[in-house]
Design a protein around this motif. Structure first.
Motif, PDB file in Angstrom:
ATOM      1  N   ASN A 144       0.856  -1.194   0.000  1.00  0.00           N
ATOM      2  CA  ASN A 144       0.000   0.000   0.000  1.00  0.00           C
ATOM      3  C   ASN A 144       0.883   1.233   0.000  1.00  0.00           C
ATOM      4  OD1 ASN A 144      -1.947  -1.687   2.438  1.00  0.00           O
ATOM      5  ND2 ASN A 144      -2.655  -1.235   0.381  1.00  0.00           N
ATOM      6  N   PRO A 145       0.550   2.230  -0.814  1.00  0.00           N
ATOM      7  CA  PRO A 145       1.324   3.476  -0.752  1.00  0.00           C
ATOM      8  C   PRO A 145       0.912   4.342   0.454  1.00  0.00           C
ATOM      9  CG  PRO A 145      -0.379   3.632  -2.409  1.00  0.00           C
ATOM     10  CD  PRO A 145      -0.460   2.234  -1.863  1.00  0.00           C
ATOM     11  N   TYR A 146       1.709   5.351   0.726  1.00  0.00           N
ATOM     12  CA  TYR A 146       1.431   6.335   1.774  1.00  0.00           C
ATOM     13  C   TYR A 146       0.771   7.553   1.118  1.00  0.00           C
ATOM     14  CZ  TYR A 146       4.598   3.379   4.429  1.00  0.00           C
ATOM     15  OH  TYR A 146       5.180   2.311   5.049  1.00  0.00           O
ATOM     16  N   GLN A 147      -0.100   8.194   1.866  1.00  0.00           N
ATOM     17  CA  GLN A 147      -0.980   9.189   1.233  1.00  0.00           C
ATOM     18  C   GLN A 147      -1.003  10.512   1.990  1.00  0.00           C
ATOM     19  OE1 GLN A 147      -4.836   7.478   0.722  1.00  0.00           O
ATOM     20  NE2 GLN A 147      -5.617   9.148  -0.541  1.00  0.00           N
ATOM     21  N   THR A 148      -1.265  11.588   1.234  1.00  0.00           N
ATOM     22  CA  THR A 148      -1.498  12.902   1.849  1.00  0.00           C
ATOM     23  C   THR A 148      -2.741  13.529   1.220  1.00  0.00           C
ATOM     24  OG1 THR A 148      -0.502  14.541   0.329  1.00  0.00           O
ATOM     25  CG2 THR A 148       1.025  13.240   1.671  1.00  0.00           C
ATOM     26  N   SER A 149      -3.343  14.481   1.935  1.00  0.00           N
ATOM     27  CA  SER A 149      -4.317  15.369   1.298  1.00  0.00           C
ATOM     28  C   SER A 149      -4.216  16.729   1.963  1.00  0.00           C
ATOM     29  CB  SER A 149      -5.742  14.805   1.359  1.00  0.00           C
ATOM     30  OG  SER A 149      -6.251  14.809   2.665  1.00  0.00           O
ATOM     31  N   TRP A 150      -4.581  17.762   1.234  1.00  0.00           N
ATOM     32  CA  TRP A 150      -4.415  19.135   1.734  1.00  0.00           C
ATOM     33  C   TRP A 150      -5.380  20.053   1.004  1.00  0.00           C
ATOM     34  CZ3 TRP A 150      -2.321  20.777  -2.963  1.00  0.00           C
ATOM     35  CH2 TRP A 150      -1.547  19.817  -3.655  1.00  0.00           C
ATOM     36  N   GLY A 151      -5.879  21.063   1.723  1.00  0.00           N
ATOM     37  CA  GLY A 151      -6.884  21.923   1.107  1.00  0.00           C
ATOM     38  C   GLY A 151      -7.010  23.306   1.726  1.00  0.00           C
ATOM     39  N   VAL A 152      -7.404  24.231   0.902  1.00  0.00           N
ATOM     40  CA  VAL A 152      -7.860  25.551   1.356  1.00  0.00           C
ATOM     41  C   VAL A 152      -9.132  25.885   0.581  1.00  0.00           C
ATOM     42  CG1 VAL A 152      -5.554  26.443   1.904  1.00  0.00           C
ATOM     43  CG2 VAL A 152      -6.547  26.887  -0.355  1.00  0.00           C
ATOM     44  N   SER A 153      -9.900  26.835   1.088  1.00  0.00           N
ATOM     45  CA  SER A 153     -11.219  27.088   0.509  1.00  0.00           C
ATOM     46  C   SER A 153     -11.531  28.573   0.419  1.00  0.00           C
ATOM     47  CB  SER A 153     -12.282  26.405   1.378  1.00  0.00           C
ATOM     48  OG  SER A 153     -12.438  27.128   2.582  1.00  0.00           O
ATOM     49  N   THR A 154     -12.759  28.869  -0.029  1.00  0.00           N
ATOM     50  CA  THR A 154     -13.251  30.248  -0.095  1.00  0.00           C
ATOM     51  C   THR A 154     -13.266  30.907   1.285  1.00  0.00           C
ATOM     52  OG1 THR A 154     -15.407  29.135  -0.316  1.00  0.00           O
ATOM     53  CG2 THR A 154     -14.607  30.344  -2.215  1.00  0.00           C
ATOM     54  N   ARG A 155     -13.088  30.113   2.330  1.00  0.00           N
ATOM     55  CA  ARG A 155     -12.878  30.641   3.677  1.00  0.00           C
ATOM     56  C   ARG A 155     -11.755  31.692   3.714  1.00  0.00           C
ATOM     57  NH1 ARG A 155     -12.130  27.629   9.385  1.00  0.00           N
ATOM     58  NH2 ARG A 155     -14.217  28.300   9.837  1.00  0.00           N
ATOM     59  N   LEU A 156     -10.770  31.533   2.834  1.00  0.00           N
ATOM     60  CA  LEU A 156      -9.655  32.490   2.811  1.00  0.00           C
ATOM     61  C   LEU A 156     -10.145  33.915   2.559  1.00  0.00           C
ATOM     62  CD1 LEU A 156      -6.946  30.510   0.787  1.00  0.00           C
ATOM     63  CD2 LEU A 156      -6.951  31.012   3.246  1.00  0.00           C
ATOM     64  N   ILE A 157     -11.260  34.044   1.854  1.00  0.00           N
ATOM     65  CA  ILE A 157     -11.808  35.393   1.631  1.00  0.00           C
ATOM     66  C   ILE A 157     -12.281  35.961   2.963  1.00  0.00           C
ATOM     67  CG2 ILE A 157     -13.523  36.773   0.375  1.00  0.00           C
ATOM     68  CD1 ILE A 157     -13.491  34.626  -1.817  1.00  0.00           C
ATOM     69  N   GLY A 158     -12.915  35.109   3.788  1.00  0.00           N
ATOM     70  CA  GLY A 158     -13.283  35.542   5.141  1.00  0.00           C
ATOM     71  C   GLY A 158     -12.058  35.940   5.948  1.00  0.00           C
ATOM     72  N   ALA A 159     -10.984  35.166   5.793  1.00  0.00           N
ATOM     73  CA  ALA A 159      -9.755  35.452   6.536  1.00  0.00           C
ATOM     74  C   ALA A 159      -9.215  36.834   6.200  1.00  0.00           C
ATOM     75  CB  ALA A 159      -8.696  34.385   6.235  1.00  0.00           C
ATOM     76  N   LEU A 160      -9.156  37.170   4.918  1.00  0.00           N
ATOM     77  CA  LEU A 160      -8.539  38.456   4.572  1.00  0.00           C
ATOM     78  C   LEU A 160      -9.427  39.645   4.964  1.00  0.00           C
ATOM     79  CD1 LEU A 160      -9.608  39.898   1.641  1.00  0.00           C
ATOM     80  CD2 LEU A 160      -8.580  37.827   0.753  1.00  0.00           C
TER      81      LEU A 160
END
Lengths: 478, 478
Positions: free
Chosen positions: B257-273
């Motif tokens: 079995n391989p090793y796995q990653t996942s990562w994400g950002v969203s429209t939430r960043l607009i709220g952040a700025l």
């Protein structure tokens, strides 16, 4: 993934079984795969990059004509779909419905958008108050869902990606101008980006969009003589604006409904370019959307300096704005030639020890198979010019193919012969639905468009023989 | 739409009612509107263009680190969600379910993706056969649905836009490197594009992603002292790979079995700025994502030559790569000043008859309110430099704000005082879930991150007083 050179031979004969050829090509070149839910597709990186180029090219054109992008929710209350009578009839049977969240049943069922006129009109009714708010020119890039019985990747899938423009105008004239302007944007894009000639015109009442006053279409001819509706632009009149009570205060102090348009193209365009340009060896990608415009293949790559020179060449091309890849995989040169022909890279460049000695590289065009040499010092200048020439040659071929495969027919005997020869049929029509339905039932061909050039090719309807009203192009279609 | 200068005064006092200030700002600046279905949002053109710049900046970084985009279906068979035990527990209560198409009930219910690990793993299990297929580095830009009880535009909505990276690797080391590489891509993007300082570190077991081995996070401080989780990167180990039977033949001839990653950002960043940079006058947009980086306001625009000169100035800026707009509307100059302050344009340029005589224009910075003149001949050079300086100033302000609002606490009395002062709390923790839960229950603050710098700030747990294992940053959060 390791592949076998025999793969190329495993592509079905396009003359004998065009649908199987299509399926073989899209799967073997890893453009797409089937999703786990029936009728869905996974757009793999090689296919998705084509879509990215299509999107960027179109988006630039939309912005240049004054449109801005926005994003509307995917879930539409079922009651909204019901507000425009023709619209609900057209879409209700094929909409996906969200009824639950977790274990909780929702109070109102939600439609997963098949198109967004209804929810966008609802928002527009809040946003538009005055003539100063017009024209309102918005486009959306989104996924939509239409549950179809018979599906094929890119051509007809339960979920697909598209753009949908939705505009409001204060006069009918301006809205009709917008409808035709966007059709022309599409046509120009097909010619100058996808290298595909299209036939443009108006849809019949039977074939128009559910809820439109008039639908305009561009139809592309696939290599099997069938038509692919590649994009549509709708003049919606006040149908949705009145159903959704969009009203603005005009200069004269009166409340009025604005006039509306919508227009869209989808991932179907990827299907169009495969079936308009491909050949027995696989894809033949138009350079302006090809993920790899030029593949560089080092010959005798284990010899000193070869890989380095190939990379140097690729860097020079990259700086000249060419999308280029060096294929350094541990495979034979012959295997790589087959692989990249199948994957449709418009231009191949080979470079080996002898070429390096001579200060040249060898190019090979995917479209004409023409070969030649280029001095290494000239690649940054010559390769972009070659890619432009490949584009022009592919477009001319597409235009020749379309125009030489439209046959004027005066009766149903000629009509059937033309269809057998995988041609479009240009014929006169009385305008009545009965003839249109009968032609479809007997020949499987539908009225694709009433071309803008309505020059008559006879006086009587090709089916009933009564006086003709319209010049129509009929064809079998996807 | 016509607006009233009083609008600016109608923004709630951010010191007294920060949530209302946020709502007032996002609605009045037309970033967003509420959709008809509870918890959904419409991203209006001014908000969507910010998202387009965020997307383009990130996409360039993903591609530069070797990732390619693809698109996977939105509908996932319900059974897929069930395959990874923690994952189903985390997501099942909030998934939207499609049960019908038209009037027909589906055989298997479909989940509208809350995230795509399950469907992507299913495809990867078909695509990956050999060690040569690794690493597999794919990203997707898509809409996802998570039904939340309390929603707020950009911060938490039923449907939102995001990107999700999903990668496979042959070794744990390589997968862990990828997890941290992408967190660093995010951090660098926050600093150099959104001008926001973030705190990075690891999530506790309680706070990690459902199905991950380790979750890494970047937390940004909003102006009310709350933390906004702005992006996460997960090391998934073999959890999904074994549940979905992804196996590859390794060099040693063994199936693994391989090793796995996942990562994400969203429209939430607009709220952040918005909440990291705004002020009482409205938005303060970081220049690198601002739809209008420089607004040009003609003064006494009815006078001969003024509009023409303003347009000429804008053309020069456009050629220098600046996103610029000339506000030629029939409104007073004061009204326009207020409007563009509220909309957060980083730089305003005024040009009137006297300026034209003197060969200059007047600039005013949104961030520092500093004003000055620029010779018209120098604008193409000076304005981009000013925008860079605005970016740097905003970033330094964000960094100062964060670092000056982290308070080291040794007991719960100090902890509560720090929270009252709208600060993050740095404290030691014994590592047991009971203390973490109790802190959350008593203070409403959660463990935001175990910062990478684990230098102890004491010996004992801030809550129970037993020996401490971890340095933690606690905060209230969105």
């Amino acid at each position: 993934m390791q592949k076998d050179a025999k793969f190329v031979k495993e592509i079905a004969d396009m003359k004998e079984d065009f649908p199987q050829w299509y399926t073989d090509v899209i799967l073997k070149t890893e453009l797409v795969d089937y999703g786990p839910v029936k009728g869905t597709m996974v757009i793999r990186p090689y296919g998705y990059e084509i879509w990215e180029h299509i999107r960027d090219e179109l988006d630039r054109r939309f912005k240049a004509t004054g449109h801005k992008n926005a994003y509307f929710p995917m879930f539409i209350p079922l009651s909204y779909l019901m507000k425009e009578a023709e619209h609900v009839e057209g879409f209700a049977p094929e909409v996906a419905l969200v009824t639950h969240v977790g274990n909780t049943e929702l109070e109102e069922k939600l439609v997963v958008r098949p198109t967004s006129e209804t929810i966008i009109c609802d928002m527009y009714s809040k946003w538009v108050q005055s003539y100063r708010d017009l024209p309102l020119l918005i486009n959306q890039w989104a996924n939509v869902v239409r549950w179809e019985k018979t599906t094929r990747p890119f051509l007809r899938t339960s979920e697909f990606l598209w753009q949908e423009g939705h505009t409001l105008h204060s006069t009918e004239e301006e809205a009709r101008e917008e409808t035709l302007r966007m059709l022309e944007v599409y046509r120009e894009f097909m010619q100058n980006v996808l290298a595909i000639e299209v036939l443009t015109g108006k849809k019949t009442e039977k074939e128009k969009f559910a809820g439109a006053v008039d639908t305009y279409t561009m139809e592309a001819m696939m290599l099997d003589g069938k038509s692919l509706q590649s994009g549509t632009s709708h003049y919606l009149g006040k149908n949705f604006a009145s159903a959704f009570e969009i009203k603005y205060l005009d200069r004269d102090g009166k409340l009025k409904n604005p006039y509306q348009t919508s227009w869209g193209v989808s991932t179907r365009l990827i299907g169009a370019l495969i079936m308009a340009h491909g050949d027995q060896r696989g894809l033949k990608l138009p350079p302006r959307v090809a993920p790899v415009q030029t593949v560089v293949i080092p010959v005798a790559q284990h010899k000193e300096g070869v890989i380095e020179k190939a990379r140097e060449l690729a860097d020079a091309l990259r700086k000249a704005g060419v999308r280029v890849e060096v294929d350094e995989r541990d495979q034979s040169v012959g295997w790589k030639f087959n692989e990249w022909e199948m994957k449709g890279a418009p231009l191949r460049i080979e470079i080996g020890p002898r070429d390096i000695e001579n200060g040249v590289c060898v190019f090979s065009r995917r479209d004409t198979h023409e070969k030649g040499t280029i001095a290494l010092a000239d690649v940054a200048e010559k390769v972009p010019a070659l890619l432009d020439d490949i584009h022009e040659t592919m477009y001319r071929q597409s235009a020749d193919f379309l125009h030489s495969h439209i046959v004027t027919c005066h009766n149903m005997a000629e009509f059937n012969v033309a269809l057998d020869k995988q041609c479009f049929v240009k014929a006169m029509w009385c305008g009545c639905r009965e003839c249109e339905d009968a032609i479809k039932a007997e020949t499987a061909a539908s009225a694709r468009a009433l071309p803008f050039d309505q020059t008559p090719v006879g006086d009587t309807c090709v089916y009933c023989g009564k006086p003709a009203k319209h010049t129509v192009v009929f064809a079998k279609s996807y």
